[in-house]
Each structure stands twice: as structure tokens, then as C-alpha cells.
Design an enzyme around this catalytic site. Structure first.
Site, PDB file in Angstrom:
ATOM      1  N   HIS A 119       0.860  -1.179   0.000  1.00  0.00           N
ATOM      2  CA  HIS A 119       0.000   0.000   0.000  1.00  0.00           C
ATOM      3  C   HIS A 119       0.898   1.231   0.000  1.00  0.00           C
ATOM      4  CE1 HIS A 119      -3.694   2.336   0.825  1.00  0.00           C
ATOM      5  NE2 HIS A 119      -2.864   3.147   1.448  1.00  0.00           N
ATOM      6  N   CYS A 120       0.744   2.062  -1.005  1.00  0.00           N
ATOM      7  CA  CYS A 120       1.601   3.242  -1.160  1.00  0.00           C
ATOM      8  C   CYS A 120       0.829   4.492  -0.740  1.00  0.00           C
ATOM      9  CB  CYS A 120       2.073   3.378  -2.604  1.00  0.00           C
ATOM     10  SG  CYS A 120       3.131   4.825  -2.885  1.00  0.00           S
ATOM     11  N   PRO A 121       1.264   5.172   0.322  1.00  0.00           N
ATOM     12  CA  PRO A 121       0.550   6.389   0.733  1.00  0.00           C
ATOM     13  C   PRO A 121       0.730   7.536  -0.251  1.00  0.00           C
ATOM     14  CG  PRO A 121       2.531   6.104   2.039  1.00  0.00           C
ATOM     15  CD  PRO A 121       2.390   4.868   1.226  1.00  0.00           C
ATOM     16  N   ASN A 124      -1.965   7.076  -2.459  1.00  0.00           N
ATOM     17  CA  ASN A 124      -3.184   6.814  -1.699  1.00  0.00           C
ATOM     18  C   ASN A 124      -3.943   5.626  -2.275  1.00  0.00           C
ATOM     19  OD1 ASN A 124      -5.066   7.342   0.366  1.00  0.00           O
ATOM     20  ND2 ASN A 124      -6.375   8.507  -1.021  1.00  0.00           N
ATOM     21  N   ASN A 125      -3.199   4.556  -2.533  1.00  0.00           N
ATOM     22  CA  ASN A 125      -3.820   3.386  -3.144  1.00  0.00           C
ATOM     23  C   ASN A 125      -2.899   2.180  -2.950  1.00  0.00           C
ATOM     24  OD1 ASN A 125      -5.615   1.795  -4.516  1.00  0.00           O
ATOM     25  ND2 ASN A 125      -5.338   2.793  -6.504  1.00  0.00           N
TER      26      ASN A 125
END
Length: 226
Positions: A119-121, A124-125
């Protein structure tokens, strides 16, 4: 199969994406204003370099937006499992739903994603099967844009000729004097510029971070114009 829009409600992710967009806007506004357009107007660089800069910037933004809103491979609540593929499915112990093997449950998004990488902040996905390629494009164009901007920033301070300062109070004699000074000024070769920056004339040492930089003695006819 059409594009499925995916939007994650996460204030932390919104802040990260806002920071990314701010850096992108700063880069696309400041670099052309301070470096590209002034040097283009004075004939130091061709116009194609500005077009390339904006092209990379647009590709970077498109990759960011698409990686952010594209469904990474979210599994439906009641997936239809083909009869011959049941052995390749398993039960998720967090959401109690069937999922294909190599799928993972994202605790931040609250669902399972096919071939989830992480999950990559910053987008945001989740990065999963359906948007992994967009994430790789984003990484590539971000690196390319960063290197491109750093290259122009370096050339602006150490390689390009100084920009001419336009002063309406300058007299004709002063203009002629400045013109002669520009013509007679020797231009430093790029090897000399890099040697001064890295503190050594040994080119192999420019790539070694485990050393101390020693200032070089600059020739007098160059030192007056540094």
C-alpha cells in the site's frame, strides 16, 4: 473491460498526495521561470528541451493520477470461482472471503487485492495486479523528471553563461563595455567546472562518496567570473 475508478478515503494518503502535487507544481513553475525560459531567450538552449521538460512533467502527472484512481485488483465480496481453479483459491482470515492465491489483505483499505505488492501512501492506493504497471511508470517518470531538473539546475549555476541583467538606466557606453567583456571572457570547459564542484581533477573520484573534498585553486582569469 472499462476503467474502474477506485478512491480510498484516507486523510493520511490525501496529505501525501497533496505534497506530491505541490512538489510537481513547484517544479513545473519554478524551473522554467528561473532556468529554462531565460536561457532559451538568450540562446543558450534550444526550445526542444523545454518541450521535453513539459512532456515528462505531463506523463509524470498522468501516471500519478491513474495509479491513484485505478482499481488495483480489489476482489468482489462474492467472487465467482471457476470450477477447475478452486485449488488455486484460499480463505482470507481477515475478511473471511475467498481469494486467489498470491492475493493479500490490505489493512488500510480493508479488502483483499490480487497480487498486492504494497500500500503506497504517496498514491493513496494499493499497488496490485491492475495498477502495478502504472506505479512503475510513475517511478520512472519521477526519476526522469528529477534528473532532468537537477541537470538544468546544475548547468544554470556551473555551465551556462550568466544571464544578462536588463537595466533600463544603463548607458550606451556601459552596454558596449559589457558586450566587449562578454566577448573577451574565456569560457570554462566542462571538465574544469566539474573538477571545481567535486574538488578533484581525477574523474574516477567524482563517483566516490567515501572521501573528503579539497577545494581546487581556480585560475585567475576564471576566478574573477565565478
Amino acid at each position: 473491460m472499462g476503467l474502474r475508478i477506485h478512491f480510498v478515503v484516507d486523510p493520511h494518503g490525501w496529505c501525501c498526495m497533496g505534497l506530491i502535487v505541490f512538489v510537481w507544481l513547484y517544479n513545473i513553475i519554478i524551473i522554467p521561470k528561473i532556468v529554462l525560459f531565460p536561457h532559451y531567450e538568450e540562446g543558450h538552449i534550444p526550445g526542444i528541451l523545454i518541450i521535453i521538460f513539459y512532456g515528462i512533467s505531463i506523463f509524470c502527472l498522468v501516471a500519478l493520477v491513474r495509479a491513484s484512481i485505478t482499481d488495483p485488483g480489489r476482489l468482489p465480496e462474492n467472487p465467482k470461482i471457476p470450477h477447475g481453479e478452486r485449488e488455486f483459491w484460499e480463505l482470507c482470515n481477515k475478511c473471511n472471503l475467498m481469494r486467489p492465491k498470491r492475493s493479500h489483505h490490505c489493512s488500510r483499505c480493508g479488502h483483499c487485492v490480487r497480487r498486492m505488492d504494497h500500500h503506497c501512501p504517496w498514491i493513496n492506493n494499493c499497488v496490485g495486479e491492475d495498477n502495478h504497471w502504472l506505479f512503475l511508470q510513475l517511478c520512472f517518470y519521477t526519476e526522469l523528471l528529477t534528473c532532468y531538473a537537477l541537470m538544468f539546475a546544475f548547468c544554470h549555476y556551473y555551465y551556462f553563461l550568466p544571464l544578462k541583467k536588463r537595466n533600463l538606466d544603463t548607458t550606451s557606453i556601459e552596454k558596449m563595455s559589457n558586450c566587449c567583456e562578454e566577448i573577451s571572457r574565456p569560457r570554462k570547459p566542462w571538465q574544469q567546472t566539474f573538477s571545481e564542484v567535486f574538488g578533484t581533477r581525477w574523474k574516477i573520484l567524482w563517483f566516490i562518496p567515501f572521501r573528503q573534498r579539497q577545494p581546487l585553486r581556480i585560475p585567475y582569469h576564471f576566478a574573477n567570473h565565478v
